[in-house]
Design a protein around this motif. Structure first.
Motif: not given
Length: 172
Positions: A70-71, A73-74
């Motif tokens: 997730e991080p 992806k940011q």
């Protein structure tokens, strides 16, 4: 659309881009990472390459990678699952088949990590072999300009050969 394979002349910008990206990645993956290394052809001075930055991250345990999805992806990295490569976790920044950055996460000091570093260092320390590799890539682009898979597959014997030589010299 399949992007054609293009080999660009070496540029020191690749090193600068890696250094900038490494700082960004450090901020995200932090202490869970042992090392972040510039690998692949863009990491070898003087070697022409596809203009894609290859970055290796070494971790103690690949399970930790799920925390990065997730991080990462940011900041534009997409996790790409490859069941045929269980020893690696792969992220791509940029469009499919047209990535700008490839992030390879390996077990630190594992076989695949060591092979990446060994290959890079061997090319860095043996300009003649680096030139041979460059010529092979140029020849393969002529044959497989629109077929990235065949281009990559046809580099494999050369890479294996270099790794064998490097391992022999390491043990000598």
């Amino acid at each position: 659309m399949e992007k054609t394979v293009i080999i660009e002349e070496y540029t020191s910008d690749w090193v600068k881009q890696f250094q900038e990206e490494r700082e960004i990645l450090k901020g995200i993956v932090g202490e869970k990472v042992i090392a972040i290394e510039h690998i692949g052809s863009t990491s070898v001075e003087g070697l022409g390459a596809k203009p894609i930055l290859d970055i290796a991250i070494g971790v103690n345990d690949l399970e930790v990678v799920s925390e990065f999805i997730e991080p990462l992806k940011q900041i534009g990295y997409e996790f790409v699952y490859h069941k045929e490569f269980p020893e690696r976790r792969f992220f791509r920044k940029g469009q499919w088949r047209a990535g700008t950055h490839h992030l390879h996460i390996y077990k630190f000091q594992g076989e695949h990590w060591n092979n990446q570093i060994l290959f890079r260092n061997y090319l860095r320390n043996n300009p003649g072999v680096s030139k041979e590799y460059h010529q092979l890539k140029v020849d393969l682009v002529e044959k497989f300009q629109f077929d990235r898979v065949s281009y990559t597959e046809n580099k494999a014997p050369f890479i294996q050969n270099v790794l064998q030589k490097a391992k022999k010299e390491e043990q000598a």
